[in-house]
Every structure is written in C-alpha cells, then in structure tokens.
Write a protein that holds these residues in place. Sequence first.
Motif, PDB file in Angstrom:
ATOM      1  N   LEU A  67       0.931  -1.291   0.003  1.00  0.00           N
ATOM      2  CA  LEU A  67      -0.030   0.075   0.097  1.00  0.00           C
ATOM      3  C   LEU A  67       1.025   1.242   0.058  1.00  0.00           C
ATOM      4  CD1 LEU A  67      -2.874  -0.936   2.428  1.00  0.00           C
ATOM      5  CD2 LEU A  67      -3.258  -0.771  -0.152  1.00  0.00           C
ATOM      6  N   GLU A  68       1.922   1.179   0.796  1.00  0.00           N
ATOM      7  CA  GLU A  68       2.792   2.356   0.691  1.00  0.00           C
ATOM      8  C   GLU A  68       3.553   2.671  -0.652  1.00  0.00           C
ATOM      9  OE1 GLU A  68       3.851   4.888   2.892  1.00  0.00           O
ATOM     10  OE2 GLU A  68       2.289   4.169   3.977  1.00  0.00           O
ATOM     11  N   GLN A  69       3.782   1.593  -1.527  1.00  0.00           N
ATOM     12  CA  GLN A  69       4.350   1.991  -2.756  1.00  0.00           C
ATOM     13  C   GLN A  69       3.190   2.535  -3.763  1.00  0.00           C
ATOM     14  OE1 GLN A  69       5.442  -2.091  -4.034  1.00  0.00           O
ATOM     15  NE2 GLN A  69       7.135  -1.924  -2.596  1.00  0.00           N
ATOM     16  N   THR A  70       1.998   2.192  -3.472  1.00  0.00           N
ATOM     17  CA  THR A  70       0.797   2.986  -4.197  1.00  0.00           C
ATOM     18  C   THR A  70       0.831   4.541  -4.169  1.00  0.00           C
ATOM     19  OG1 THR A  70      -0.882   2.759  -2.613  1.00  0.00           O
ATOM     20  CG2 THR A  70      -0.594   0.933  -4.076  1.00  0.00           C
ATOM     21  N   LYS A  71       1.391   5.027  -2.834  1.00  0.00           N
ATOM     22  CA  LYS A  71       1.301   6.377  -2.516  1.00  0.00           C
ATOM     23  C   LYS A  71      -0.120   6.923  -2.379  1.00  0.00           C
ATOM     24  CE  LYS A  71       5.934   7.333  -4.017  1.00  0.00           C
ATOM     25  NZ  LYS A  71       6.845   6.342  -4.879  1.00  0.00           N
ATOM     26  N   GLY A  72      -1.024   6.222  -2.195  1.00  0.00           N
ATOM     27  CA  GLY A  72      -2.252   6.571  -2.184  1.00  0.00           C
ATOM     28  C   GLY A  72      -3.248   6.653  -3.318  1.00  0.00           C
ATOM     29  N   ASP A  73      -2.561   6.120  -4.549  1.00  0.00           N
ATOM     30  CA  ASP A  73      -3.447   6.372  -5.859  1.00  0.00           C
ATOM     31  C   ASP A  73      -4.361   5.014  -5.791  1.00  0.00           C
ATOM     32  OD1 ASP A  73      -3.668   5.104  -8.478  1.00  0.00           O
ATOM     33  OD2 ASP A  73      -2.664   7.233  -9.122  1.00  0.00           O
ATOM     34  N   MET A  74      -5.532   5.571  -5.938  1.00  0.00           N
ATOM     35  CA  MET A  74      -6.569   4.872  -5.860  1.00  0.00           C
ATOM     36  C   MET A  74      -6.253   3.725  -7.031  1.00  0.00           C
ATOM     37  SD  MET A  74     -10.508   5.617  -5.065  1.00  0.00           S
ATOM     38  CE  MET A  74     -11.291   5.967  -6.438  1.00  0.00           C
ATOM     39  N   LYS A  75      -6.145   4.131  -8.185  1.00  0.00           N
ATOM     40  CA  LYS A  75      -5.976   2.968  -9.610  1.00  0.00           C
ATOM     41  C   LYS A  75      -4.747   2.017  -8.961  1.00  0.00           C
ATOM     42  CE  LYS A  75      -7.869   5.937 -13.110  1.00  0.00           C
ATOM     43  NZ  LYS A  75      -7.448   6.315 -14.536  1.00  0.00           N
ATOM     44  N   ALA A  76      -3.713   2.564  -8.580  1.00  0.00           N
ATOM     45  CA  ALA A  76      -2.755   1.601  -7.977  1.00  0.00           C
ATOM     46  C   ALA A  76      -3.297   0.422  -6.939  1.00  0.00           C
ATOM     47  CB  ALA A  76      -1.605   2.270  -7.625  1.00  0.00           C
ATOM     48  N   ILE A  77      -4.104   0.962  -6.017  1.00  0.00           N
ATOM     49  CA  ILE A  77      -4.493   0.178  -4.820  1.00  0.00           C
ATOM     50  C   ILE A  77      -5.400  -0.906  -5.683  1.00  0.00           C
ATOM     51  CG2 ILE A  77      -5.881   0.004  -2.918  1.00  0.00           C
ATOM     52  CD1 ILE A  77      -4.477   2.782  -2.064  1.00  0.00           C
ATOM     53  N   GLY A  78      -6.247  -0.363  -6.647  1.00  0.00           N
ATOM     54  CA  GLY A  78      -7.243  -1.349  -7.211  1.00  0.00           C
ATOM     55  C   GLY A  78      -6.538  -2.235  -8.064  1.00  0.00           C
ATOM     56  N   GLY A  79      -5.407  -1.867  -8.475  1.00  0.00           N
ATOM     57  CA  GLY A  79      -4.693  -2.972  -9.377  1.00  0.00           C
ATOM     58  C   GLY A  79      -4.321  -3.970  -8.178  1.00  0.00           C
ATOM     59  N   LEU A  80      -3.783  -3.494  -7.347  1.00  0.00           N
ATOM     60  CA  LEU A  80      -3.226  -4.500  -6.207  1.00  0.00           C
ATOM     61  C   LEU A  80      -4.547  -5.457  -5.745  1.00  0.00           C
ATOM     62  CD1 LEU A  80      -0.950  -2.646  -3.818  1.00  0.00           C
ATOM     63  CD2 LEU A  80      -0.441  -4.412  -5.080  1.00  0.00           C
ATOM     64  N   ILE A  81      -5.527  -4.843  -5.549  1.00  0.00           N
ATOM     65  CA  ILE A  81      -6.754  -5.640  -5.058  1.00  0.00           C
ATOM     66  C   ILE A  81      -6.870  -6.638  -6.101  1.00  0.00           C
ATOM     67  CG2 ILE A  81      -9.004  -5.698  -4.509  1.00  0.00           C
ATOM     68  CD1 ILE A  81      -8.642  -2.860  -3.382  1.00  0.00           C
ATOM     69  N   GLN A  82      -7.171  -6.233  -7.388  1.00  0.00           N
ATOM     70  CA  GLN A  82      -7.370  -7.261  -8.518  1.00  0.00           C
ATOM     71  C   GLN A  82      -6.363  -8.318  -8.589  1.00  0.00           C
ATOM     72  OE1 GLN A  82      -8.234  -4.993 -12.027  1.00  0.00           O
ATOM     73  NE2 GLN A  82      -9.367  -6.557 -12.872  1.00  0.00           N
ATOM     74  N   GLN A  83      -5.173  -8.109  -8.412  1.00  0.00           N
ATOM     75  CA  GLN A  83      -4.164  -8.899  -8.545  1.00  0.00           C
ATOM     76  C   GLN A  83      -4.142 -10.204  -7.260  1.00  0.00           C
ATOM     77  OE1 GLN A  83      -0.433  -6.983  -8.234  1.00  0.00           O
ATOM     78  NE2 GLN A  83      -0.090  -7.079 -10.364  1.00  0.00           N
ATOM     79  N   ARG A  84      -4.347  -9.498  -6.181  1.00  0.00           N
ATOM     80  CA  ARG A  84      -4.675 -10.620  -4.960  1.00  0.00           C
ATOM     81  C   ARG A  84      -5.838 -11.532  -5.174  1.00  0.00           C
ATOM     82  NH1 ARG A  84       0.363 -10.286  -4.404  1.00  0.00           N
ATOM     83  NH2 ARG A  84       1.150  -9.205  -2.384  1.00  0.00           N
ATOM     84  N   TYR A  85      -6.748 -10.856  -5.315  1.00  0.00           N
ATOM     85  CA  TYR A  85      -8.026 -11.163  -4.930  1.00  0.00           C
ATOM     86  C   TYR A  85      -8.904 -11.841  -6.300  1.00  0.00           C
ATOM     87  CZ  TYR A  85      -7.875  -9.934  -0.328  1.00  0.00           C
ATOM     88  OH  TYR A  85      -7.481  -9.780   1.086  1.00  0.00           O
ATOM     89  N   GLY A  86      -8.497 -11.309  -7.419  1.00  0.00           N
ATOM     90  CA  GLY A  86      -8.867 -11.363  -8.750  1.00  0.00           C
ATOM     91  C   GLY A  86     -10.512 -11.091  -8.899  1.00  0.00           C
ATOM     92  N   GLU A  87     -10.858 -10.302  -7.912  1.00  0.00           N
ATOM     93  CA  GLU A  87     -12.183  -9.505  -8.058  1.00  0.00           C
ATOM     94  C   GLU A  87     -12.248  -8.735  -9.284  1.00  0.00           C
ATOM     95  OE1 GLU A  87     -12.935  -7.077  -4.596  1.00  0.00           O
ATOM     96  OE2 GLU A  87     -12.921  -8.671  -3.221  1.00  0.00           O
ATOM     97  N   ALA A  88     -13.769  -8.447  -9.631  1.00  0.00           N
ATOM     98  CA  ALA A  88     -14.041  -7.690 -10.691  1.00  0.00           C
ATOM     99  C   ALA A  88     -13.795  -6.208 -10.614  1.00  0.00           C
ATOM    100  CB  ALA A  88     -15.532  -7.763 -11.324  1.00  0.00           C
ATOM    101  N   GLN A  89     -13.055  -5.490 -11.411  1.00  0.00           N
ATOM    102  CA  GLN A  89     -12.774  -4.130 -11.255  1.00  0.00           C
ATOM    103  C   GLN A  89     -13.897  -3.231 -10.710  1.00  0.00           C
ATOM    104  OE1 GLN A  89     -10.410  -2.494 -14.212  1.00  0.00           O
ATOM    105  NE2 GLN A  89     -10.210  -0.771 -13.187  1.00  0.00           N
ATOM    106  N   GLU A  90     -14.924  -3.491 -11.389  1.00  0.00           N
ATOM    107  CA  GLU A  90     -16.135  -2.709 -10.834  1.00  0.00           C
ATOM    108  C   GLU A  90     -16.438  -3.058  -9.375  1.00  0.00           C
ATOM    109  OE1 GLU A  90     -16.577  -5.172 -13.563  1.00  0.00           O
ATOM    110  OE2 GLU A  90     -15.844  -3.499 -14.806  1.00  0.00           O
ATOM    111  N   LYS A  91     -16.614  -4.151  -9.013  1.00  0.00           N
ATOM    112  CA  LYS A  91     -17.011  -4.517  -7.618  1.00  0.00           C
ATOM    113  C   LYS A  91     -15.913  -3.769  -6.487  1.00  0.00           C
ATOM    114  CE  LYS A  91     -17.326  -8.453  -4.380  1.00  0.00           C
ATOM    115  NZ  LYS A  91     -17.110  -9.885  -4.354  1.00  0.00           N
TER     116      LYS A  91
END
Length: 84
Positions: A31-55
């Motif tokens: 999370l620190e590496q994202t520097k608070g960028d919501m898109k970067a955090i969303g990318g991490l979530i998608q990588q880890r969880y495979g959740e649909a981006q919209e969700k």
Amino acid sequence: MGPNENILKGKWREIKGEVQKAWGKLTDDELEQTKGDMKAIGGLIQQRYGEAQEKQSQKLADIFKRFESKKDEAVAGMKKSLKR
C-alpha cells in the motif's frame, strides 16, 4: 514536518487501515508503494483477489469518500486556526 503533512499522513494511515480491513491480503509495504493512488490500489486488489474491477472499485471509492469529508473538515479547521 508541518501540521498539514501530519494530518495527511494520519489520514493515509487511516485509509490504509480501512483498505487492509476490507482486503487483508494487502501488505502495508504494498500500500505504501501505491502512494495513495486509488487506481494502483485497485490494481493490487485485482491481482490478489481476482475481483472484478467494478466491484472493488466501488468499495474502494466508498472508503476514500469517507475520508475525503474528514480531510475537508480538518483543512477547514486548520484554516480557521491560522486566521486567529
């Protein structure tokens, strides 16, 4: 470090905590590496969880929105105290 930086860092810690509550597999370092960028955090979530981006995007946006209003209140309070 000035008061503005302290407030922002505090809010970022709170946001990270909420994100980690929602998606516990994300590490503090990631999370620190994202520097608070919501898109970067969303990318991490998608990588880890495979959740649909919209969700995950809506859930993440809701977290950021909660803290946006708190940030605005803090900034208004600081401006008021500086005028004194």
